[in-house]
Design a protein around this motif. Structure first.
Motif, PDB file in Angstrom:
ATOM      1  N   UNK A  62       0.829  -1.202   0.000  1.00 17.60           N
ATOM      2  CA  UNK A  62       0.000   0.000   0.000  1.00 17.60           C
ATOM      3  C   UNK A  62       0.870   1.261   0.000  1.00 17.60           C
ATOM      4  N   UNK A  63       1.913   1.278   0.814  1.00 17.85           N
ATOM      5  CA  UNK A  63       2.816   2.435   0.885  1.00 17.85           C
ATOM      6  C   UNK A  63       3.523   2.667  -0.452  1.00 17.85           C
ATOM      7  N   UNK A  64       3.953   1.601  -1.106  1.00 19.56           N
ATOM      8  CA  UNK A  64       4.608   1.742  -2.410  1.00 19.56           C
ATOM      9  C   UNK A  64       3.633   2.317  -3.436  1.00 19.56           C
ATOM     10  N   UNK A  65       2.394   1.866  -3.374  1.00 18.39           N
ATOM     11  CA  UNK A  65       1.385   2.395  -4.285  1.00 18.39           C
ATOM     12  C   UNK A  65       1.159   3.881  -4.073  1.00 18.39           C
ATOM     13  N   UNK A  66       1.107   4.288  -2.816  1.00 17.85           N
ATOM     14  CA  UNK A  66       0.959   5.714  -2.518  1.00 17.85           C
ATOM     15  C   UNK A  66       2.160   6.509  -3.000  1.00 17.85           C
ATOM     16  N   UNK A  67       3.348   5.956  -2.853  1.00 15.91           N
ATOM     17  CA  UNK A  67       4.561   6.653  -3.289  1.00 15.91           C
ATOM     18  C   UNK A  67       4.550   6.894  -4.800  1.00 15.91           C
ATOM     19  N   UNK A  68       3.972   5.971  -5.540  1.00 12.34           N
ATOM     20  CA  UNK A  68       3.957   6.085  -7.000  1.00 12.34           C
ATOM     21  C   UNK A  68       2.753   6.864  -7.527  1.00 12.34           C
ATOM     22  N   UNK A  69       1.736   7.042  -6.712  1.00  9.43           N
ATOM     23  CA  UNK A  69       0.473   7.610  -7.188  1.00  9.43           C
ATOM     24  C   UNK A  69       0.592   9.048  -7.671  1.00  9.43           C
ATOM     25  N   UNK A  70       1.288   9.895  -6.948  1.00  6.52           N
ATOM     26  CA  UNK A  70       1.272  11.329  -7.224  1.00  6.52           C
ATOM     27  C   UNK A  70       2.365  11.825  -8.152  1.00  6.52           C
ATOM     28  N   UNK A  71       3.425  11.056  -8.308  1.00  2.97           N
ATOM     29  CA  UNK A  71       4.558  11.549  -9.079  1.00  2.97           C
ATOM     30  C   UNK A  71       5.416  10.387  -9.566  1.00  2.97           C
ATOM     31  N   UNK A  72       6.120  10.627 -10.641  1.00  2.00           N
ATOM     32  CA  UNK A  72       7.053   9.627 -11.166  1.00  2.00           C
ATOM     33  C   UNK A  72       8.436   9.740 -10.532  1.00  2.00           C
ATOM     34  N   UNK A  73       8.648  10.709  -9.665  1.00  2.00           N
ATOM     35  CA  UNK A  73       9.972  10.953  -9.096  1.00  2.00           C
ATOM     36  C   UNK A  73      10.561   9.739  -8.389  1.00  2.00           C
ATOM     37  N   UNK A  74       9.739   8.941  -7.764  1.00  2.00           N
ATOM     38  CA  UNK A  74      10.242   7.782  -7.026  1.00  2.00           C
ATOM     39  C   UNK A  74      10.281   6.505  -7.860  1.00  2.00           C
ATOM     40  N   UNK A  75       9.840   6.563  -9.098  1.00  2.00           N
ATOM     41  CA  UNK A  75       9.826   5.353  -9.939  1.00  2.00           C
ATOM     42  C   UNK A  75      11.172   4.622  -9.960  1.00  2.00           C
ATOM     43  N   UNK A  76      12.301   5.333 -10.131  1.00  2.00           N
ATOM     44  CA  UNK A  76      13.580   4.601 -10.158  1.00  2.00           C
ATOM     45  C   UNK A  76      13.848   3.800  -8.882  1.00  2.00           C
ATOM     46  N   UNK A  77      13.441   4.327  -7.751  1.00  2.00           N
ATOM     47  CA  UNK A  77      13.643   3.608  -6.488  1.00  2.00           C
ATOM     48  C   UNK A  77      12.634   2.478  -6.310  1.00  2.00           C
ATOM     49  N   UNK A  78      11.434   2.677  -6.809  1.00  2.00           N
ATOM     50  CA  UNK A  78      10.365   1.691  -6.641  1.00  2.00           C
ATOM     51  C   UNK A  78      10.509   0.500  -7.601  1.00  2.00           C
ATOM     52  N   UNK A  79      11.262   0.687  -8.671  1.00  2.00           N
ATOM     53  CA  UNK A  79      11.427  -0.392  -9.664  1.00  2.00           C
ATOM     54  C   UNK A  79      11.904  -1.691  -9.026  1.00  2.00           C
ATOM     55  N   UNK A  80      12.739  -1.590  -8.018  1.00  2.00           N
ATOM     56  CA  UNK A  80      13.275  -2.801  -7.377  1.00  2.00           C
ATOM     57  C   UNK A  80      12.189  -3.616  -6.671  1.00  2.00           C
ATOM     58  N   UNK A  81      11.034  -3.023  -6.458  1.00  2.00           N
ATOM     59  CA  UNK A  81       9.936  -3.710  -5.772  1.00  2.00           C
ATOM     60  C   UNK A  81       9.096  -4.588  -6.702  1.00  2.00           C
ATOM     61  N   UNK A  82       9.293  -4.483  -8.001  1.00  2.00           N
ATOM     62  CA  UNK A  82       8.427  -5.191  -8.951  1.00  2.00           C
ATOM     63  C   UNK A  82       8.348  -6.688  -8.663  1.00  2.00           C
ATOM     64  N   UNK A  83       9.459  -7.410  -8.477  1.00  2.00           N
ATOM     65  CA  UNK A  83       9.335  -8.848  -8.198  1.00  2.00           C
ATOM     66  C   UNK A  83       8.521  -9.153  -6.937  1.00  2.00           C
ATOM     67  N   UNK A  84       8.714  -8.369  -5.884  1.00  2.00           N
ATOM     68  CA  UNK A  84       7.957  -8.595  -4.648  1.00  2.00           C
ATOM     69  C   UNK A  84       6.470  -8.312  -4.862  1.00  2.00           C
ATOM     70  N   UNK A  85       6.160  -7.284  -5.638  1.00  2.00           N
ATOM     71  CA  UNK A  85       4.761  -6.979  -5.926  1.00  2.00           C
ATOM     72  C   UNK A  85       4.104  -8.116  -6.708  1.00  2.00           C
ATOM     73  N   UNK A  86       4.831  -8.670  -7.656  1.00  2.00           N
ATOM     74  CA  UNK A  86       4.284  -9.790  -8.429  1.00  2.00           C
ATOM     75  C   UNK A  86       4.030 -10.987  -7.523  1.00  2.00           C
ATOM     76  N   UNK A  87       4.903 -11.219  -6.563  1.00  2.00           N
ATOM     77  CA  UNK A  87       4.680 -12.295  -5.590  1.00  2.00           C
ATOM     78  C   UNK A  87       3.434 -12.030  -4.756  1.00  2.00           C
ATOM     79  N   UNK A  88       3.205 -10.765  -4.426  1.00  2.00           N
ATOM     80  CA  UNK A  88       2.046 -10.415  -3.603  1.00  2.00           C
ATOM     81  C   UNK A  88       0.720 -10.601  -4.342  1.00  2.00           C
TER      82      UNK A  88
END
Length: 167
Positions: free
Chosen positions: A11-37
């Motif tokens: 949920x926190x990662x989703x909020x971080x990405x919702x308003x701006x693309x600024x954090x996208x580079x940092x959030x990219x590393x979460x993709x495998x964990x999100x797919x597991x979820x």
């Protein structure tokens, strides 16, 4: 981590990405964990993960190649079909919470479909046709999100993408 931690981290990662693309580079590393979820037993965690993946393309397409390479489109399609197939046609349209992950995953797929690199895998999935065959018109949000997905797929050309060749 425990199930509650996963649910709220997603949920926190989703909020971080919702308003701006600024954090996208940092959030990219979460993709495998999100797919597991997306396969978590808790429906809210699955829904949060699906929504977060959609938020990763909400403000721009920088993460679309990474999402495609990780199999996000296929994983979201699997989630939608799993929930819809398990629900059965007679239960579509009910206010049941078990449909929420499929609705959110389908909305996220529509967001991905707005970006050309995701087209090949989405077209290959045949998802809109499969959903119509399942009777999704009985569920207003599913029908609406499927129409949005189709509209976004039809709006852009479909070049070779996600390693699936051209269509």
């Amino acid at each position: 981590p425990d199930a509650a931690v996963r649910k709220f981290a997603v949920f926190a990662a989703g909020n971080a990405a919702f308003h701006s693309r600024l954090l996208y580079p940092l959030l990219e590393t979460m993709i495998p964990a999100l797919l597991s979820c997306l396969a978590e037993p808790d429906a809210k965690t699955r829904a949060n993960a699906a929504g977060t993946l959609g938020n990763f393309v909400r403000n721009g397409g920088e993460l679309v190649p990474a999402l495609c390479a990780a199999g996000a489109t296929e994983s979201l399609v699997r989630l939608v079909l799993l929930v819809v197939n398990a629900s059965g046609v007679d239960h579509l349209g009910e206010s049941s919470q078990h449909l929420v992950p499929a609705r959110i995953a389908l909305y996220s797929l529509g967001s991905l479909a707005a970006h050309t690199p995701a087209h090949a895998s989405l077209r290959a999935s045949g998802l809109p046709r499969l959903l119509k065959a399942q009777g999704i018109q009985r569920d207003g949000p599913l029908a609406s999100y499927a129409a949005r997905l189709e509209g976004n797929l039809d709006a852009l050309p479909s070049p070779a993408a996600c390693g699936l060749g051209s269509s």
